[in-house]
Write a protein that holds these residues in place. Structure first.
Motif, PDB file in Angstrom:
ATOM      1  N   ARG A 184      36.094  43.608  18.008  1.00 44.40           N
ATOM      2  CA  ARG A 184      35.847  44.131  16.776  1.00 44.40           C
ATOM      3  C   ARG A 184      34.611  45.175  16.515  1.00 44.40           C
ATOM      4  O   ARG A 184      34.889  46.169  16.320  1.00 44.40           O
ATOM      5  N   ASP A 220      32.289  45.772  18.695  1.00 47.11           N
ATOM      6  CA  ASP A 220      32.171  46.716  19.760  1.00 47.11           C
ATOM      7  C   ASP A 220      32.886  48.007  19.686  1.00 47.11           C
ATOM      8  O   ASP A 220      32.618  49.260  19.812  1.00 47.11           O
ATOM      9  N   THR A 221      34.227  48.032  19.094  1.00 50.79           N
ATOM     10  CA  THR A 221      35.156  48.957  19.311  1.00 50.79           C
ATOM     11  C   THR A 221      35.106  49.771  17.752  1.00 50.79           C
ATOM     12  O   THR A 221      35.709  50.906  17.682  1.00 50.79           O
ATOM     13  N   ASP A 222      34.326  49.240  16.700  1.00 57.86           N
ATOM     14  CA  ASP A 222      34.225  49.759  15.431  1.00 57.86           C
ATOM     15  C   ASP A 222      33.757  51.264  15.593  1.00 57.86           C
ATOM     16  O   ASP A 222      34.625  51.921  14.693  1.00 57.86           O
ATOM     17  N   VAL A 223      32.707  51.535  16.341  1.00 58.65           N
ATOM     18  CA  VAL A 223      32.210  52.876  16.324  1.00 58.65           C
ATOM     19  C   VAL A 223      33.165  53.872  17.014  1.00 58.65           C
ATOM     20  O   VAL A 223      32.960  55.080  17.031  1.00 58.65           O
TER      21      VAL A 223
END
Lengths: 668, 668
Positions: A426, A428-431
């Motif tokens: 979650r 890591d993929t946020d950006v």
């Protein structure tokens, strides 16, 4: 793994199945995955740096980069990146910066001498570099970058400079620790003071030993919400001089006499052409977001099939995935992940075609750039690709954020533990939702591009045709299909004349419903922006600003439709049998849950009666019940090796173990 | 800060304004806030441990815990926790575990001897402890815990035991590092083998030096997605013996002869009464989620007012918050945060009343527990409080997750940096949606409790009254109001007879729309579950399972309505003037954006025509334009000290600095 999941896997694997299969054999635990325990940031960065060299040693980068670019396979390259997305996303981003962005800029914006000098060492990771585009003050509006690249004829050098704090290069991957050379974007200015718009120049930022070069101030962005293994930093340039030859000059060059020339006269057009060549990065981010989401869904589904809570009617605790609320959380998201993976495969194939056509044009001596007067066929393909890339980047990354979060919550406290990966996926993929193009800005780009295509087609028709096109509810005209016209024809024709309630149960009817929404949203949007007055910029700006939500809605409707088209094509290409039937069922769930989520629109526009809307909810529930027995097969078809999913969520106490301990009764 | 924001702050601060003001003076940077840089987990834990002792030295815990419980002020205690929610959420959770859960269990479930022995050292943090309820296999279904607490008459001891791996205590705060004593929940069994349901016993888990006690196996949950300063761990008990006196025996005791007795005969009823006394923890989590969300909104709004991107019609880059899409992201969320804070204040006050009434009943010699035959007035108040606490816990924590995420994305790359707090706020609050009651499970609890209250009232009416009540569209009957009936009457009567389109523009009309939705959802749900056959548990279970989404929808409609009621009461109590007008406007935005989000329901149920639904979107847009100039005033009214919001987002390059640098032109 069942036969059914094998057949579905083949469909999901798409044209570059061999790349996926090869990656699936490199499953040494941790080799390209995250560390088992949280590491201090510097150790994490060192680990990911080493993983990058390991990837390079496998020839990973050669798929997308090679000195003559002839030996590359762009589709394979993006698919290989997608597979890294199942591992540690810090490594995915680090590799994306090094090979996709930095290497990609040299390949796409440079010319033969840059390719010969740099592509080999970049591919081998002997030369690590940065893609220095974003500035503190300008991220989305790249055309307004403030870094300057000024030609000094006295020394025949380019002077790279940061004129003010807002022009500092910010969030740059590979900058804080490892980068040696940076592809720096800025305003190119010739000695006569003329600006030529944004160009890219190679600037050494560290010497061999790792010390900052004179005039280059390097900062560290420090800890982030995720991606701890990526060394994001800041670059400030104080009149840094580099040879003129360092200008990546495919689209604009300065000659020995200091004169500027470009195959594209307009600064704006040149800028967008340059940006367009970098489309691969955006496609790759969407692809990796998809992989991360499939990791999360696999974990949450396996956990949801083992974990039980609250006694059911037979006294046994109930499996989480037998609760309707749990099914509602995970299964529509799973269906959308299927649609996204299928659409992403088609996008990768389209990109492969366009990039290699470009390359062939280059080799053939054509300049690969269209003239000033209207788009040629090659340019139209590139524009279409850019719109689709933006659409699927948004679709994949926003789905990743929402779905990984749902998966985390569906696993309760266990989902919050680092070891179980979901929090890390979650974070890591946020950006991903805001880098490689902010999702809101990209959706606007998609909406505006649809509007332009719509207006172009509309204008090309005579009045009678236009009225007829608008009158046609099914909207066959004016929207560009992403799948073959004959398939659309076959599906839609088959569905015509059926009862309205049946439309939902039939791919052609579903396509009609999706297309109708997109077409109508676009049509009313076109009518609205026609009110913008060209002679009054304030009024025009306000008109567009008021319509922003409408533009976003057009883009979202478009995304939903192309996902359904990808599903239709994939089902069509799967051999008849239980696998195809199951895929078809998942397609129905995607269609029905998407219409349900947008049922306010269908009601507002008289496309659905209140009774039909209520039936829809029951219909989705029926589909959940139908999909439920196959849910393990569906995540198995993602074929993510067990070694890549290190997590206790895959090994909760099995229902058998718990049942056994319960029947044994409490020991005292 | 403007006068207007001061007046609004007074309304927002609510009954325990003095607690908030006192906290606002303790603003030494970092004292109760997060560290400036990411710390290794053990350093972080040590830091938060020290902050906890610092809090204790201020007498923080005395508000909620004292040996005789007379000196406590439960409202002040919850408000003080809410203020810690503006600081480091690891500290909030650590303090919540120590004083709210562990101390709260001793206070609420123990009797005089436990209070005398333990409450003082717990309040002073000389005795650190755990609240060991959740097990690996049972989190939501606490009634099915498998840990056993067995009385051994031979030694007059209780034997605490973990019978199987699923019974291991898991995710327990204070367990991995600091806890010495644990309040352990398990099945109480007397020597004759009779089980008496879940009870709580105090078990030493470490000696003074910190070594695990014999028979206690302590594990460490390691890194988590957030809350790095909380030492969550696992506890396994191997026939651990403690004196019989360690049983917290307010609701169930064992005498010297080994006989069990309880003021409440039914195991189930006793269990829910015991759980009910722990309501404070759930209320506190919702409160702190609100604080964290207000931190995030303050950061994103201040950033959105300074940051500019893309040139507007006058050539200047446009302020982010002037874009409609940006307003749509932040302003409805801001309005809902207002509604939540106002509703939370009312909940805190209601809790204060109920807990102190309990305490008075205890002191008066009454047992504070109702009999077996129907709820008495005190019990009804407690039930109502539990439902409201669950509703607002869900509302606050789900809003926190969504809104902090939106704020992160609204700040782009800057929002992703650790130093800027948003990622940390997001990660720390993440688990709030699943701990202290999983949100989905709690929503079901709320929905079922509404259904019970509805059925009770329905059954109390005769047939004619019932038909009349159902026929009344406004639903005055059957729903419990959270604000005074006279205010409802005044608002609703004022709005009657107006044009339907005006309903939205008037608090009474808004209340009607919200109430109508809740009542109708509940009514149709009641009809649906009436079909559950008592003689067929499988059919009954399936009926409820099929209706899960409907139950959740009832709970959501209820939440939306009580938030609007809180807004109505707050506006009513604010002195007439510009502050009240602004609050009223924000209330309109809350109402309109909530109805817009649920417009599918209003359309499906014929409460709104398609034309009205489309007008609604324009109406929300108009409200955004009206609120936009006041957005800084609205976040200033949260009155979060600058020192608590350490973040570069509050100091972006100001629009003036950027404008100055732009007008100076690029230096070369």
């Amino acid at each position: 793994m069942s036969d059914v999941s094998d057949v579905i896997r083949e469909t999901l694997d798409g044209p570059w199945a061999r790349v996926r299969e090869r990656a699936r054999t490199q499953t040494e635990p941790g080799r390209f995955g995250p560390p088992e325990a949280d590491l201090p940031i510097e150790e994490y960065r060192a680990r990911v740096h080493d993983q990058l060299l390991d990837l390079a040693s496998l020839g990973f980068a050669g798929l997308g980069l090679s000195a003559d670019q002839e030996g590359t396979d762009q589709g394979a390259s993006v698919t290989a990146f997608e597979m890294i997305g199942h591992g540690d996303l810090s490594l995915f981003v680090k590799a994306g910066v090094q090979w996709g962005l930095f290497g990609g800029a040299v390949a796409a914006l440079g010319t033969a001498r840059h390719h010969e000098l740099y592509l080999e060492p970049i591919a081998q990771a002997r030369l690590l570099g940065c893609f220095a585009m974003t500035e503190t003050g300008h991220g989305s509006d790249v055309q307004s970058l403030r870094t300057t690249i000024t030609h000094d004829p006295a020394t025949d050098e380019l002077v790279v400079h940061t004129p003010d704090p807002s022009a500092r290069k910010d969030y740059i991957g590979n900058a804080a620790r490892d980068g040696r050379l940076a592809a720096v974007f800025g305003q190119l200015v010739t000695a006569d003071g003329t600006g030529h718009g944004v160009h890219c120049v190679l600037v050494p930022i560290r010497d061999e030993a790792g010390a900052a070069m004179p005039g280059v101030l390097i900062g560290d962005c420090g800890g982030k919400a995720g991606l701890p293994g990526v060394d994001n930093g800041r670059l400030t340039f104080d009149h840094v001089r580099v040879p003129r030859a360092n200008l990546l000059d495919r689209y604009g060059s300065i000659d020995a006499a200091g004169a500027y020339s470009s195959p594209i006269a307009s600064d704006g057009k040149r800028f967008f052409t340059m940006l367009g060549t970098l489309v691969r990065g955006r496609i790759t981010v969407g692809a990796a977001a998809g992989s991360a989401t499939r990791n999360a869904l696999t974990l949450a589904v396996v956990y949801g099939l083992a974990r039980r809570q609250f006694a059911g009617p037979d006294g046994q605790d109930v499996v989480l995935l037998d609760y309707r609320a749990h099914q509602r959380k995970l299964l529509p998201a799973l269906a959308r992940s299927y649609a996204l993976m299928l659409a992403q495969n088609e996008l990768t194939a389209a990109m492969h075609e366009v990039l290699h056509a470009d390359e062939r044009a280059d080799r053939g001596g054509a300049e690969g750039v269209e003239g000033e007067h209207g788009p040629g066929p090659g340019e139209r393909d590139r524009r279409r690709l850019e719109t689709r890339a933006a659409a699927l980047k948004v679709a994949n990354t926003s789905h990743a954020s929402a779905t990984i979060q749902t998966c985390r919550e569906a696993c309760g406290g266990a989902g919050y533990l680092s070891f179980n990966r979901l929090g890390k996926l979650r974070a890591d993929t946020d950006v991903f939702t805001t880098f490689e193009g902010d999702n809101t800005v990209l959706l606007q780009l998609v909406g505006k591009s649809l509007l332009t295509a719509y207006a172009d087609q509309f204008e090309a028709m005579n009045h009678v045709q236009a009225v007829a096109a608008v009158a046609r509810q099914a909207g066959e005209a004016l929207l560009e299909r992403t799948i073959s016209g004959s398939l659309v024809q076959r599906l839609v024709t088959g569905s015509r004349g059926r009862d309205a309630d049946d439309a939902l149960r039939d791919r052609g009817g579903q396509l009609d419903l999706f297309t109708d929404r997109e077409r109508h949203v676009l049509e009313t949007l076109a009518g609205r922006v026609r009110r913008a007055r060209k002679d009054d910029p304030h009024q025009a700006w306000e008109t567009f600003n008021d319509a922003q939500e409408h533009v976003l809605e057009a883009a979202r409707a478009h995304i939903d439709r192309i996902l359904l088209e990808a599903f239709a094509a994939a089902v069509d290409s799967t051999p008849a049998g239980p696998a195809r039937d199951l895929l078809d069922l998942v397609g129905d769930l995607y269609a029905a849950s998407t219409i349900e989520a947008n049922r306010a629109w269908y009601l507002e526009h008289g496309r659905m009666s209140p009774e039909q809307a209520k039936d829809l909810t029951r219909h989705v529930d029926d589909l959940l019940v139908a999909v439920r027995p196959h849910v393990r097969t569906l995540v198995d078809a993602f074929a993510i090796p067990r070694e890549w999913l290190v997590s206790d969520l895959l090994d909760p106490l099995t229902s058998e173990e718990v049942a056994a301990s319960v029947s044994a009764g409490p020991a005292t």
